[in-house]
Design a protein around this motif. Sequence first.
Motif, PDB file in Angstrom:
ATOM      1  N   THR A 124       0.848  -1.202   0.000  1.00 19.40           N
ATOM      2  CA  THR A 124       0.000   0.000   0.000  1.00 19.40           C
ATOM      3  C   THR A 124       0.875   1.240   0.000  1.00 19.40           C
ATOM      4  O   THR A 124       0.609   2.219  -0.715  1.00 19.40           O
ATOM      5  N   TRP A 125       1.953   1.213   0.775  1.00 21.68           N
ATOM      6  CA  TRP A 125       2.907   2.332   0.774  1.00 21.68           C
ATOM      7  C   TRP A 125       3.509   2.541  -0.614  1.00 21.68           C
ATOM      8  O   TRP A 125       3.666   3.670  -1.064  1.00 21.68           O
ATOM      9  N   VAL A 126       3.863   1.453  -1.295  1.00 26.34           N
ATOM     10  CA  VAL A 126       4.404   1.578  -2.655  1.00 26.34           C
ATOM     11  C   VAL A 126       3.387   2.294  -3.543  1.00 26.34           C
ATOM     12  O   VAL A 126       3.744   3.204  -4.295  1.00 26.34           O
ATOM     13  N   GLN A 127       2.131   1.902  -3.453  1.00 25.42           N
ATOM     14  CA  GLN A 127       1.091   2.554  -4.266  1.00 25.42           C
ATOM     15  C   GLN A 127       0.998   4.033  -3.945  1.00 25.42           C
ATOM     16  O   GLN A 127       0.903   4.862  -4.856  1.00 25.42           O
ATOM     17  N   TRP A 128       1.003   4.387  -2.669  1.00 24.64           N
ATOM     18  CA  TRP A 128       0.915   5.802  -2.280  1.00 24.64           C
ATOM     19  C   TRP A 128       2.098   6.599  -2.836  1.00 24.64           C
ATOM     20  O   TRP A 128       1.929   7.700  -3.357  1.00 24.64           O
ATOM     21  N   ILE A 129       3.293   6.038  -2.706  1.00 21.55           N
ATOM     22  CA  ILE A 129       4.488   6.736  -3.193  1.00 21.55           C
ATOM     23  C   ILE A 129       4.442   6.877  -4.712  1.00 21.55           C
ATOM     24  O   ILE A 129       4.754   7.934  -5.260  1.00 21.55           O
ATOM     25  N   GLU A 178       1.794   7.055  -6.587  1.00 16.31           N
ATOM     26  CA  GLU A 178       0.802   8.083  -6.912  1.00 16.31           C
ATOM     27  C   GLU A 178       1.415   9.478  -6.814  1.00 16.31           C
ATOM     28  O   GLU A 178       1.115  10.353  -7.628  1.00 16.31           O
ATOM     29  N   ILE A 179       2.272   9.678  -5.840  1.00 17.93           N
ATOM     30  CA  ILE A 179       2.981  10.959  -5.721  1.00 17.93           C
ATOM     31  C   ILE A 179       3.879  11.160  -6.937  1.00 17.93           C
ATOM     32  O   ILE A 179       3.907  12.239  -7.536  1.00 17.93           O
ATOM     33  N   CYS A 180       4.611  10.120  -7.313  1.00 16.90           N
ATOM     34  CA  CYS A 180       5.497  10.205  -8.484  1.00 16.90           C
ATOM     35  C   CYS A 180       4.720  10.521  -9.758  1.00 16.90           C
ATOM     36  O   CYS A 180       5.196  11.286 -10.605  1.00 16.90           O
ATOM     37  N   LEU A 181       3.540   9.949  -9.899  1.00 17.84           N
ATOM     38  CA  LEU A 181       2.734  10.161 -11.108  1.00 17.84           C
ATOM     39  C   LEU A 181       2.305  11.620 -11.287  1.00 17.84           C
ATOM     40  O   LEU A 181       1.926  12.023 -12.385  1.00 17.84           O
ATOM     41  N   SER A 182       2.374  12.395 -10.223  1.00 15.76           N
ATOM     42  CA  SER A 182       1.965  13.794 -10.326  1.00 15.76           C
ATOM     43  C   SER A 182       2.953  14.625 -11.146  1.00 15.76           C
ATOM     44  O   SER A 182       2.658  15.757 -11.507  1.00 15.76           O
ATOM     45  N   ASP A 183       4.129  14.065 -11.449  1.00 17.42           N
ATOM     46  CA  ASP A 183       5.106  14.762 -12.287  1.00 17.42           C
ATOM     47  C   ASP A 183       5.342  13.921 -13.542  1.00 17.42           C
ATOM     48  O   ASP A 183       5.893  12.817 -13.466  1.00 17.42           O
ATOM     49  N   ALA A 184       4.919  14.425 -14.686  1.00 17.65           N
ATOM     50  CA  ALA A 184       4.997  13.678 -15.946  1.00 17.65           C
ATOM     51  C   ALA A 184       6.429  13.354 -16.357  1.00 17.65           C
ATOM     52  O   ALA A 184       6.653  12.485 -17.191  1.00 17.65           O
ATOM     53  N   ARG A 185       7.406  14.026 -15.769  1.00 18.43           N
ATOM     54  CA  ARG A 185       8.809  13.761 -16.115  1.00 18.43           C
ATOM     55  C   ARG A 185       9.336  12.490 -15.457  1.00 18.43           C
ATOM     56  O   ARG A 185      10.391  11.993 -15.816  1.00 18.43           O
ATOM     57  N   ILE A 186       8.589  11.950 -14.479  1.00 20.49           N
ATOM     58  CA  ILE A 186       8.984  10.702 -13.829  1.00 20.49           C
ATOM     59  C   ILE A 186       8.487   9.550 -14.678  1.00 20.49           C
ATOM     60  O   ILE A 186       7.290   9.413 -14.931  1.00 20.49           O
ATOM     61  N   LEU A 187       9.420   8.710 -15.137  1.00 19.02           N
ATOM     62  CA  LEU A 187       9.107   7.629 -16.062  1.00 19.02           C
ATOM     63  C   LEU A 187       8.886   6.297 -15.346  1.00 19.02           C
ATOM     64  O   LEU A 187       8.024   5.520 -15.726  1.00 19.02           O
ATOM     65  N   ASP A 188       9.696   6.024 -14.338  1.00 13.88           N
ATOM     66  CA  ASP A 188       9.538   4.814 -13.539  1.00 13.88           C
ATOM     67  C   ASP A 188      10.258   5.015 -12.215  1.00 13.88           C
ATOM     68  O   ASP A 188      10.974   6.005 -12.033  1.00 13.88           O
ATOM     69  N   ALA A 189      10.037   4.081 -11.300  1.00 12.69           N
ATOM     70  CA  ALA A 189      10.689   4.176  -9.993  1.00 12.69           C
ATOM     71  C   ALA A 189      10.876   2.787  -9.411  1.00 12.69           C
ATOM     72  O   ALA A 189      10.023   1.916  -9.582  1.00 12.69           O
ATOM     73  N   THR A 190      11.996   2.605  -8.759  1.00 15.87           N
ATOM     74  CA  THR A 190      12.207   1.425  -7.932  1.00 15.87           C
ATOM     75  C   THR A 190      12.081   1.905  -6.496  1.00 15.87           C
ATOM     76  O   THR A 190      12.830   2.785  -6.052  1.00 15.87           O
ATOM     77  N   ILE A 191      11.104   1.351  -5.804  1.00 16.57           N
ATOM     78  CA  ILE A 191      10.771   1.784  -4.443  1.00 16.57           C
ATOM     79  C   ILE A 191      11.121   0.655  -3.489  1.00 16.57           C
ATOM     80  O   ILE A 191      10.617  -0.458  -3.622  1.00 16.57           O
ATOM     81  N   THR A 192      12.001   0.954  -2.544  1.00  9.66           N
ATOM     82  CA  THR A 192      12.430  -0.026  -1.552  1.00  9.66           C
ATOM     83  C   THR A 192      11.965   0.430  -0.178  1.00  9.66           C
ATOM     84  O   THR A 192      12.231   1.567   0.228  1.00  9.66           O
ATOM     85  N   LEU A 193      11.252  -0.463   0.519  1.00 15.40           N
ATOM     86  CA  LEU A 193      10.747  -0.174   1.859  1.00 15.40           C
ATOM     87  C   LEU A 193      11.282  -1.229   2.814  1.00 15.40           C
ATOM     88  O   LEU A 193      11.139  -2.428   2.556  1.00 15.40           O
TER      89      LEU A 193
END
Length: 124
Positions: free
Chosen positions: A82-87, A89-104
């Motif tokens: 769920t945290w990955v999804q929330w993070i 969603e924040i990234c999606l607010s900037d169209a310049r972000i293409l992908d992300a590797t999220i480590t929790l």
Amino acid sequence: MPKAGQFQPKESRLLIKDLCLEVRLGVPAEERAKPQRLMISLEITVDPSPAREDDVSSVVDYGVLVRRITDLSARETQLLETWVQWIWEICLSDARILDATITLLKPDIFSGSVQVGICQKVVR
């Protein structure tokens, strides 16, 4: 198309490492009863266009991302996913972000130096 000799990165990644938040997270209610540490790291692929003459608006502002992710700590949830999804969603607010590797990582669940968590790559 850049002119000869003009700086043009082939790839650009923004890094946020070891953001430590106190959160209420876990499947059993007892685990969520008190805040625990959550370590967050992101490796974000961004549009490689060069910054315009030292103009912060021409790049992804990591300060904004850190503040918005920190604001999530007021929420309570069971799953790291769920945290990955929330993070994301924040990234999606900037169209310049293409992908992300999220480590929790949850560093305090087990005794000793064991850390548990997840690492997910998400793409547009």
